[in-house]
Write an enzyme that holds these catalytic residues in place. Structure first.
Site: not given
Ligand SMILES: Nc1nc2c(ncn2[C@H]2C[C@H](O)[C@@H](COP(=O)(O)OP(=O)(O)OP(=O)(O)O)O2)c(=O)[nH]1
Length: 197
Positions: A73-75, A110
């Site tokens: 995940a990545d924000s 994501a």
């Protein structure tokens, strides 16, 4: 089937465990800066950059864990045409909050699931947050109270904590703000039979 979370994010781990998803956490040690810089140079949107970073983390860890589902995940924050990541100092976090004050921004999270080094599912969640026009005095109190925690989150806030005082409106999925499009992830895990439907 074992689920591995390719993340060192305490927030993501806590969300999954609280939702009843047993996970093993493995840091991906991906050079996020290099990927981010090259995609930004190509003019890619924030959501595409976050998606690419989530994929890079999931794929790298899944190559080391054959047969396991691996969630990366990545924000990132989208503010006007700016892509904002975690601040590198408390002073930078303060400046970033001052810039966001009284304005809307989006928080993009994501998620990508990989199996045996191949992405098999992806989802991008977007939440829209409106920061109120707080006073300088409030900002100083907030920064003093949060301290080093300001450096652990992409916007310099924890919505579930003192960060709630920064906002006048939040539209979209709460979990997306905290770092994962959790409801979409749970839906996929049910499809895969990892969780009861
Ligand atoms: N608890 C909490 N965490 C938040 C909030 N907003 C953003 N975050 C966190 C989630 C992520 O841990 C972090 C976003 O940074 P990254 O996507 O680069 O992930 P991080 O470096 O933490 O871990 P990772 O790269 O996945 O190993 O910000 C919030 O309101 N509350």
């Amino acid at each position: 089937m074992e689920l591995i979370l390719a993340s060192e994010s305490a927030s993501r781990r806590a969300m999954l465990l609280a939702a009843g998803v047993p996970v093993t956490c493995v840091g991906a040690q991906v050079d996020e800066g290099a990927i981010r810089d090259s995609l930004r140079a190509e003019g890619r949107r924030v959501r595409d950059v976050a998606d690419a970073l989530a994929e890079a983390k999931a794929v790298k860890v899944s190559r080391r864990h054959p047969g396991a589902l691996v969630l990366g995940a990545d924000s990132m924050l989208a503010f006007g045409d700016r892509h904002i990541d975690k601040a590198e100092s408390i002073a930078a976090a303060r400046d970033q909050l001052r810039a966001l004050r009284g304005q809307p921004h989006s928080l993009v999270s994501a998620a990508v699931v990989a199996l045996d080094g191949v992405p098999v599912w992806r989802h991008v969640g977007v939440a829209r947050l409106v920061m109120r026009d707080f006073s300088d005095a409030f900002l100083e109190e907030y920064v003093a109270a949060e301290g080093e925690a300001l450096l652990t989150t992409v916007g310099g806030y924890r919505l579930e904590g003192l960060g709630a005082q920064l906002f006048s409106a939040v539209e979209g999925d709460y979990f997306t703000v905290l770092g994962l499009p959790l409801l979409a992830v749970l839906g996929y895990l049910r499809e895969r039979g990892v969780m009861a439907a």
